[in-house]
Design an enzyme around this catalytic site. Sequence first.
Site, PDB file in Angstrom:
ATOM      1  N   TYR A   6       4.410  81.100 -13.898  1.00 25.27           N
ATOM      2  CA  TYR A   6       3.629  81.808 -14.916  1.00 25.27           C
ATOM      3  C   TYR A   6       3.587  83.295 -14.562  1.00 25.27           C
ATOM      4  O   TYR A   6       3.155  83.676 -13.468  1.00 25.27           O
ATOM      5  CB  TYR A   6       2.219  81.234 -14.955  1.00 25.27           C
ATOM      6  CG  TYR A   6       1.447  81.578 -16.187  1.00 25.27           C
ATOM      7  CD1 TYR A   6       1.397  80.699 -17.261  1.00 25.27           C
ATOM      8  CD2 TYR A   6       0.729  82.769 -16.287  1.00 25.27           C
ATOM      9  CE1 TYR A   6       0.683  80.991 -18.398  1.00 25.27           C
ATOM     10  CE2 TYR A   6       0.010  83.072 -17.432  1.00 25.27           C
ATOM     11  CZ  TYR A   6      -0.018  82.180 -18.478  1.00 25.27           C
ATOM     12  OH  TYR A   6      -0.732  82.479 -19.609  1.00 25.27           O
ATOM     13  N   TYR A  65       6.300  85.106 -24.937  1.00 25.10           N
ATOM     14  CA  TYR A  65       5.013  84.721 -24.366  1.00 25.10           C
ATOM     15  C   TYR A  65       4.405  83.586 -25.162  1.00 25.10           C
ATOM     16  O   TYR A  65       3.787  83.794 -26.189  1.00 25.10           O
ATOM     17  CB  TYR A  65       4.057  85.926 -24.351  1.00 25.10           C
ATOM     18  CG  TYR A  65       2.723  85.646 -23.719  1.00 25.10           C
ATOM     19  CD1 TYR A  65       2.617  85.430 -22.342  1.00 25.10           C
ATOM     20  CD2 TYR A  65       1.557  85.609 -24.470  1.00 25.10           C
ATOM     21  CE1 TYR A  65       1.394  85.182 -21.750  1.00 25.10           C
ATOM     22  CE2 TYR A  65       0.326  85.357 -23.879  1.00 25.10           C
ATOM     23  CZ  TYR A  65       0.253  85.148 -22.524  1.00 25.10           C
ATOM     24  OH  TYR A  65      -0.968  84.897 -21.933  1.00 25.10           O
TER      25      TYR A  65
END
Lengths: 135, 391
Positions: B290, B340
């Site tokens: 992440y 994203y």
Amino acid sequence: MTETPDAWPAIQRDTKSAPFFDAAARDELVIKRCTGCGQALPPEALVCTTCAGTALDWIPAEGSGTLLTWTTVHRAPNRAYTDLVPYTVGIVELSEGPWLYARVDTARPSPDLPLRAEFVHPGDGESYPVFTAAE
Amino acid sequence: MSDQLEQPPAAIAGLGLTDVGKVYDRSATDLAAEAVRLAANDAGLAVSDLDGLLVSPGTQGAPKLSLQKVLGLRDLRLLAEINALGASPGVMIAHAAATIAMGGASAVACVFADTPLKPKGSGRDAFGTPRSGPRGFAGYHAGIGLVSPNLFYALAARRHFATYGTTSEQLGAIAVAQRAWAADNPAAQFREPISLAQHQESPLIADPLHLYDICLVSNGAAAVIVTSAERARDLAQPPVDILGWAQAHPGRVQHDDSDFGLRTGAADAGPRALRMAGVRVEDVDLLQLYDCYTYTVMVTLEDYGFCPKGEGGKFVAEGHLAPGGDLPCNTGGGQLSAFYLTGFTPLVEAVVQGRGQAGARQVDQRDVIMVSGNGGILEHHATLILSGAGR
Ligand SMILES: [Zn+2]
């Protein structure tokens, strides 16, 4: 010190924060303390992160601490801050132990820099502390 | 006693990814429905074959449980909204895999969609706070200008810098490496290579974070289908087995014993997930981490144990993560360069690589793939251990 407090977004109190802003209006800083285990906590704490107790009281703080971390904001997060950048906010580790997010008004922020609270009293909105390098 | 599973309980059998980026004319619910249909089709299943649906709402509050009706799904045996912010995919996949292993469902779709971008709005306004903000201490934060995740992550990164000597140039190595990977990802929003000098010259947003340290903002949706590992082998795609998982939600401590910025939930979840999978950190072939910020990648590498605590900056500057390195990381470009979709960005690339379908950016070794999810201000962490060995 802090030149134009009225350029900043006005802060409005609520019931839970009222003692903090009342103290700031008197140039005083208050924090919370857990009545169960004695842990000193930041002003916004509603529960103790050591014992999960909910019985917290307000205690006076010295208004001193050290700079734990900071950021100087160069690009305004939104339009309300366009005329305010660059500005510096940080985490102040108060002498009593709790952390306080605060504006930091010093030309040279550095790790563990000793700080003192001063208070701004905007015409509109609540008073609040801004930290400057301690003499 | 070992926590190791004797055989994988479940596998990822389908993947669906909508158009991602400046997709303005679709609702999050509409995008989520498309992603589920794409994922089912990809697996070789009909949408009506699904008996489980886990829905992760985006920042605008949709999609919701009502996605079931939108998809026309009947007689589901598992249906829930799951929200652990950026850790949601790891939480959903673990829940789906455990339910399947216990016989509670057989084919579970896990989906996320979000539409934070608005036409004419810039990315930095998408998650911003309006001037007439909240009252009380939230209003105090707005009143001192502490209003964007960028600032909180800048505070975290600065503490790491101050404590361990980490530098902006070191973080820049992550941005440069991921952009190099993105060049070979047709789904990436930014594919032009960048240099370390360009990273350093990119505007300071909230120091020490430059523009190129910060993720994109995208509209879009992604979904995966989880089935038993056994069933996955009869479906249309190479299975990506789910070997292990763990979560960690440390809670935010705001006084002098807090490790904010220095250590995250990854240090707790990572070793537990590896143990469940029966592998060691040395066995990891491929990382999908992440990367809301370059800093997050660096601190997660330390917390997972790929380098000693405090040496993450030095480690990333050594080139391990880039194309040709010995620890490929965020091989699609990640949230920094590709798109994203919070925790689905690393998960989607893990599935593509695990199947061996990554084209020019395909890595050779994919038996152990470690995937991280991070939510809030380093408050929620989920780790998945996946494998492409069952292909
Ligand atoms: Zn207590």
